[in-house]
Design a protein around this motif. Structure first.
Motif, mmCIF file in Angstrom:
data_model
loop_
_atom_site.group_PDB
_atom_site.id
_atom_site.type_symbol
_atom_site.label_atom_id
_atom_site.label_comp_id
_atom_site.label_asym_id
_atom_site.label_seq_id
_atom_site.Cartn_x
_atom_site.Cartn_y
_atom_site.Cartn_z
ATOM 1 N N SER A 114 11.532 0.488 -58.022
ATOM 2 C CA SER A 114 10.707 -0.208 -59.011
ATOM 3 C C SER A 114 11.152 0.131 -60.439
ATOM 4 O O SER A 114 12.013 0.980 -60.650
ATOM 5 C CB SER A 114 9.209 0.037 -58.795
ATOM 6 O OG SER A 114 8.873 1.378 -59.035
ATOM 7 N N GLY A 147 14.261 2.398 -59.661
ATOM 8 C CA GLY A 147 15.241 1.746 -58.789
ATOM 9 C C GLY A 147 16.364 1.019 -59.518
ATOM 10 O O GLY A 147 17.052 0.195 -58.902
ATOM 11 N N TYR A 148 16.530 1.286 -60.811
ATOM 12 C CA TYR A 148 17.586 0.569 -61.544
ATOM 13 C C TYR A 148 18.715 1.537 -61.888
ATOM 14 O O TYR A 148 18.856 1.977 -63.018
ATOM 15 C CB TYR A 148 16.984 -0.141 -62.762
ATOM 16 C CG TYR A 148 16.081 -1.264 -62.289
ATOM 17 C CD1 TYR A 148 16.555 -2.554 -62.135
ATOM 18 C CD2 TYR A 148 14.768 -0.994 -61.898
ATOM 19 C CE1 TYR A 148 15.750 -3.571 -61.635
ATOM 20 C CE2 TYR A 148 13.950 -2.001 -61.386
ATOM 21 C CZ TYR A 148 14.449 -3.280 -61.258
ATOM 22 O OH TYR A 148 13.656 -4.276 -60.741
ATOM 23 N N LYS A 177 18.674 -4.473 -50.510
ATOM 24 C CA LYS A 177 19.135 -3.265 -51.189
ATOM 25 C C LYS A 177 18.532 -2.006 -50.565
ATOM 26 O O LYS A 177 19.222 -1.012 -50.333
ATOM 27 C CB LYS A 177 18.715 -3.342 -52.653
ATOM 28 C CG LYS A 177 19.844 -3.171 -53.621
ATOM 29 C CD LYS A 177 19.312 -3.249 -55.028
ATOM 30 C CE LYS A 177 20.485 -3.195 -55.976
ATOM 31 N NZ LYS A 177 20.080 -3.434 -57.342
ATOM 32 N N GLY A 199 8.003 -4.946 -52.780
ATOM 33 C CA GLY A 199 7.237 -4.865 -54.026
ATOM 34 C C GLY A 199 5.935 -4.085 -53.922
ATOM 35 O O GLY A 199 5.074 -4.213 -54.792
ATOM 36 N N ASP A 202 4.633 -2.122 -56.986
ATOM 37 C CA ASP A 202 4.085 -2.970 -58.056
ATOM 38 C C ASP A 202 2.625 -3.306 -57.764
ATOM 39 O O ASP A 202 1.807 -3.393 -58.675
ATOM 40 C CB ASP A 202 4.902 -4.265 -58.174
ATOM 41 C CG ASP A 202 6.356 -3.987 -58.479
ATOM 42 O OD1 ASP A 202 6.711 -3.978 -59.658
ATOM 43 O OD2 ASP A 202 7.128 -3.737 -57.530
ATOM 44 N N ARG A 232 9.912 -17.705 -57.763
ATOM 45 C CA ARG A 232 10.386 -17.332 -56.428
ATOM 46 C C ARG A 232 10.439 -18.519 -55.472
ATOM 47 O O ARG A 232 10.677 -18.327 -54.282
ATOM 48 C CB ARG A 232 9.454 -16.266 -55.836
ATOM 49 C CG ARG A 232 9.555 -14.940 -56.536
ATOM 50 C CD ARG A 232 8.513 -14.001 -55.992
ATOM 51 N NE ARG A 232 8.771 -13.648 -54.623
ATOM 52 C CZ ARG A 232 9.243 -12.484 -54.229
ATOM 53 N NH1 ARG A 232 9.505 -11.561 -55.102
ATOM 54 N NH2 ARG A 232 9.443 -12.239 -52.956
ATOM 55 N N ARG A 235 13.264 -18.685 -52.993
ATOM 56 C CA ARG A 235 13.204 -17.684 -51.918
ATOM 57 C C ARG A 235 12.152 -18.069 -50.881
ATOM 58 O O ARG A 235 12.288 -17.779 -49.703
ATOM 59 C CB ARG A 235 12.887 -16.308 -52.509
ATOM 60 C CG ARG A 235 14.058 -15.748 -53.279
ATOM 61 C CD ARG A 235 13.731 -14.406 -53.851
ATOM 62 N NE ARG A 235 13.275 -13.454 -52.853
ATOM 63 C CZ ARG A 235 12.957 -12.203 -53.133
ATOM 64 N NH1 ARG A 235 13.048 -11.761 -54.359
ATOM 65 N NH2 ARG A 235 12.553 -11.403 -52.186
#
Ligand code: UDP
Length: 255
Positions: A114, A147-148, A177, A199, A202, A232, A235
């Protein structure tokens, strides 16, 4: 890999465990007793379609110890396949059951993934942890990491997780990922088990709202998510595509 359940079936030739939440928790408790890092995945329709096209993701799911059917699409698919699921287990509810169990047994958790905080503001993972610890007061959080990160940082992140001595790892990097991170580092990770949760942090942090009960009870979480995150929509096309593929496959006599 530890196979503790025998309820594995295949949807679009991707393995899925036909378990309800209680059965999944029973398997989870057993997995925490094993030495190596067990892998838990929570595929929804989109992940199943992706895995049917991405051999690496499919191989990772094949090697998972627990494959939880997440989302209404899998419940419908299970009916078409003739192996109906009584209940679906949503990834976020399962994570909460895990948190409750870890608190009860005094085992610790590490959160990876996140968005990081900006300036002095806490990141999503820290905000999620604060909410979790308000509800599960004795929950031991061994650490968090956003997570970046770059691939080159992975080794240090694995070291930080191991140094924290966490019993369990929760990875929120989005799919595929998160599954690839756990699978690639499984041999080095000293946690007893790890799960990919998309997610969920979040939602815990409060920056992404969970669908109200009406949407959940009617299998319309996807609609609520589309209203919240219209970008989205591409997706989300995975759900009807998934259903079509399942029906065609069944018609052909395959899985
Ligand atoms: N995320 C991350 N690193 C990345 C990409 C995504 O930590 O490089 C996080 C993102 O901030 C979010 C989570 O992964 O918290 C899930 O993302 P997404 O909504 O794409 O996943 P899904 O829930 O659909 O699996």
């Amino acid at each position: 890999m530890t196979r503790i359940n025998n309820k594995r079936t295949r949807i679009l030739n991707v393995p899925v465990d036909m378990v309800d939440e209680q059965e999944a928790m029973g398997i989870f408790r057993e997995l925490l007793k094993t030495e190596d890092c067990s892998l838990i995945v929570t595929p929804n329709s989109e992940i199943i379609v992706n895995a049917s096209r991405d051999p690496e993701l499919k191989r990772i799911i094949e090697q998972a110890d627990l494959i939880i059917p997440d989302g209404i699409g899998l419940v419908y698919a299970s009916r078409i396949m003739g192996v109906p699921l009584s209940h679906r287990v949503t990834g976020i509810d399962f994570l909460e059951a895990i948190i409750g169990y870890l608190e009860e047994t005094g085992q610790s958790i590490f959160f990876l993934g996140s968005k990081p905080g900006e300036g002095n503001n806490p990141g999503i993972a820290e905000m999620a942890v604060e909410k979790m610890q308000a509800k599960y007061k004795k929950l031991i959080v061994a650490g968090t990491h956003h997570g970046y990160f770059k691939e080159a940082d992975e080794e240090n992140i694995v070291k930080a997780i191991n140094d924290s001595r966490a019993d369990f790892l929760c990875v929120a990097l989005g799919s595929p990922k998160q599954e690839k991170f756990i699978a690639c580092n499984r041999d080095k990770l000293k946690v007893k088990a790890a799960i990919g949760v998309g997610g969920s942090l979040d939602v815990w942090a409060g920056t992404l709202k969970r669908a109200p009960e009406f949407y959940r009870n009617h299998g319309l979480e996807w609609l609520y998510r589309l209203i919240q995150q219209p970008s989205r929509y591409k997706r989300m096309a995975a759900l009807p595509l998934f259903m079509m593929k399942v029906i065609v496959n069944r018609f052909k006599g395959g899985k």
